[in-house]
Motif scaffolding. Structure first.
Motif, short mmCIF file in Angstrom:
data_model
loop_
_atom_site.label_atom_id
_atom_site.label_comp_id
_atom_site.label_asym_id
_atom_site.label_seq_id
_atom_site.Cartn_x
_atom_site.Cartn_y
_atom_site.Cartn_z
N PRO A 9 0.78 -1.25 0.00
CA PRO A 9 0.00 0.00 0.00
C PRO A 9 0.81 1.29 0.00
O PRO A 9 0.81 2.05 0.97
CB PRO A 9 -0.81 -0.12 1.28
CG PRO A 9 0.06 -0.90 2.21
CD PRO A 9 0.78 -1.89 1.33
N VAL A 10 1.50 1.58 -1.11
CA VAL A 10 2.13 2.89 -1.26
C VAL A 10 1.08 3.84 -1.81
O VAL A 10 0.53 3.62 -2.89
CB VAL A 10 3.34 2.82 -2.22
CG1 VAL A 10 3.93 4.22 -2.41
CG2 VAL A 10 4.38 1.86 -1.67
N SER A 11 0.82 4.90 -1.07
CA SER A 11 -0.25 5.82 -1.46
C SER A 11 0.28 7.01 -2.25
O SER A 11 -0.21 7.29 -3.34
CB SER A 11 -0.98 6.33 -0.21
OG SER A 11 -1.97 7.28 -0.56
N ARG A 12 1.29 7.68 -1.71
CA ARG A 12 1.83 8.87 -2.37
C ARG A 12 3.35 8.88 -2.23
O ARG A 12 3.89 8.48 -1.20
CB ARG A 12 1.27 10.15 -1.76
CG ARG A 12 -0.23 10.33 -1.96
CD ARG A 12 -0.72 11.67 -1.43
NE ARG A 12 -2.17 11.76 -1.52
CZ ARG A 12 -2.89 12.80 -1.09
NH1 ARG A 12 -2.27 13.85 -0.56
NH2 ARG A 12 -4.20 12.81 -1.19
N VAL A 13 4.00 9.38 -3.28
CA VAL A 13 5.46 9.52 -3.28
C VAL A 13 5.79 10.99 -3.50
O VAL A 13 5.25 11.64 -4.41
CB VAL A 13 6.10 8.65 -4.39
CG1 VAL A 13 7.62 8.84 -4.38
CG2 VAL A 13 5.74 7.18 -4.20
N TYR A 14 6.68 11.52 -2.66
CA TYR A 14 7.10 12.91 -2.73
C TYR A 14 8.55 12.97 -3.20
O TYR A 14 9.40 12.25 -2.66
CB TYR A 14 6.96 13.58 -1.36
CG TYR A 14 5.55 13.52 -0.81
CD1 TYR A 14 4.68 14.59 -0.96
CD2 TYR A 14 5.10 12.39 -0.14
CE1 TYR A 14 3.38 14.54 -0.46
CE2 TYR A 14 3.80 12.32 0.36
CZ TYR A 14 2.95 13.40 0.20
OH TYR A 14 1.67 13.34 0.69
N ASP A 15 8.80 13.79 -4.19
CA ASP A 15 10.14 13.88 -4.77
C ASP A 15 10.97 14.94 -4.06
O ASP A 15 10.71 16.14 -4.21
CB ASP A 15 10.06 14.21 -6.26
CG ASP A 15 9.92 12.96 -7.12
OD1 ASP A 15 10.38 11.90 -6.67
OD2 ASP A 15 9.34 13.06 -8.21
N GLY A 16 11.96 14.50 -3.31
CA GLY A 16 12.91 15.41 -2.71
C GLY A 16 12.58 15.82 -1.29
O GLY A 16 11.41 15.83 -0.88
N LEU A 17 13.61 16.14 -0.53
CA LEU A 17 13.44 16.56 0.86
C LEU A 17 12.61 17.83 0.98
O LEU A 17 12.00 18.08 2.02
CB LEU A 17 14.81 16.76 1.51
CG LEU A 17 15.66 15.50 1.71
CD1 LEU A 17 17.07 15.88 2.18
CD2 LEU A 17 15.01 14.56 2.71
#
Length: 328
Positions: free
Chosen positions: A293-301
């Motif tokens: 269940p990966v919901s959202r991925v954010y690119d970068g710190l």
């Protein structure tokens, strides 16, 4: 190196992107080049000041996935080797995974082999450790048993549902939002339940004697109802605190716990996740036999503040992951 530093308890604005020295090479510790990390309710609690024993400023993050940058010869690890790490004081006693590099004790580093993308790998460590430990240690879940997951659209809830289906259990899971019932069905939940505060009634309508096992992820406000949904000699495992309420006031066990129902708890460390379980899970995700269940991925710190705001607002069903080095 760049890292997200929490200057002190408070709002997301207290999370600041800063330049810090590269962690030192230390005997007994492994320096990891972080590629991705998952967000956890624990870090939200730390940001709000609920965690004890935390010195500020502090780099948050109780887990990370990446590669070995440096390791002592005694560790058996080599530079470039893929590893995950979690818990053990990360993000509280010492700086954690919200950074380009982190240094952790070698005993909490687990190597693996996988070609899965880092945003998937970054979602696995703490979610798998908690879900697997809750089902195995906390509940001793067996094939053909019935399992109620209270807090089913949380990342741990979804992971637990997927693992429980692999075991061969019948899964019931709750959500407070009607628009997420289909999400639970899509994740293989046999009986999605709308949580109106009286889940026990809904459970007994399906299984008159109650469920064999229940995983409590919401916390102490819903625990009595979860206990009431469980059969005599069934087991409830208290693992999560999505409600942010941790304790039961004036706890009187005989009056609180239904006769014959067992109440346990689970809180684990990296040592509680066997390397072979991690590897098997990654292989199952790669083969498509396990929905993760990966919901959202954010690119970068730079996206950590937004990710924390989304977590605080319960804006996603499943795991939130930050990819430290954006793809491409």
């Amino acid at each position: 190196m760049r890292a997200i530093v929490l200057s002190g308890p408070g709002p997301v604005e207290n999370l600041e992107l800063k330049e810090l020295p590269l962690p030192d090479q230390r005997d007994g510790w492994v320096r990891i080049r972080v590629e991705a990390f998952g967000l956890n309710r624990s870090e939200y609690h730390t940001r709000l000041g609920f965690a004890e024993g935390v010195d500020f400023p502090r780099v948050l993050g109780i887990e990370a996935a990446g590669t070995v940058d440096w390791a002592p010869e005694s560790s058996g690890l080599v530079p470039g080797q893929k590893v995950v790490t979690m818990m053990g004081g990360m993000g509280r006693i010492y700086d954690g995974g919200y950074a380009e590099y982190t240094s952790v004790p070698q005993e909490q580093v687990i190597p693996f082999e996988s070609e899965l993308p880092w945003d998937v790998l970054g979602s696995v460590p703490e979610m798998l450790q908690t879900a697997y430990g809750s089902l195995s240690v906390g509940l001793d879940l067996q094939p053909l048993q019935t399992l109620l997951i209270r807090g089913g659209t949380s990342s741990i809830g979804m992971a637990a549902a997927a693992l429980a289906k692999q075991i061969g259990a019948t899964v019931l899971a709750t959500t407070r939002r009607a628009d997420r019932l289909d999400t639970l069905r899509e994740r293989g939940v046999d009986h999605p339940l709308l949580d109106d505060g009286d889940v026990a009634k809904r459970v007994h309508a399906i299984f008159p004697d109650g469920v064999d096992a229940a995983l409590e992820l919401v916390g102490t406000p819903s625990l009595p109802d979860t206990l009431a949904a469980t059969r005599v000699h069934g087991t409830v495992c208290m693992t999560g605190m999505l409600s942010d309420q941790w304790t039961v006031e004036n706890f009187y066990p005989i009056g609180y716990i239904p006769s014959g129902v067992r109440l346990t708890g689970y809180g684990g460390e990296a040592s509680d996740l066997p390397r072979e379980v991690l590897q098997r899970t990654l292989d199952d995700i790669a083969s498509g036999t396990l929905q993760w269940p990966v919901s959202r991925v954010y690119d970068g710190l730079e996206q950590v503040r937004q990710a924390h705001a989304d977590m605080e607002a319960n804006a996603a069903a499943g795991k939130l992951v930050v990819r430290v080095r954006p793809a491409g």
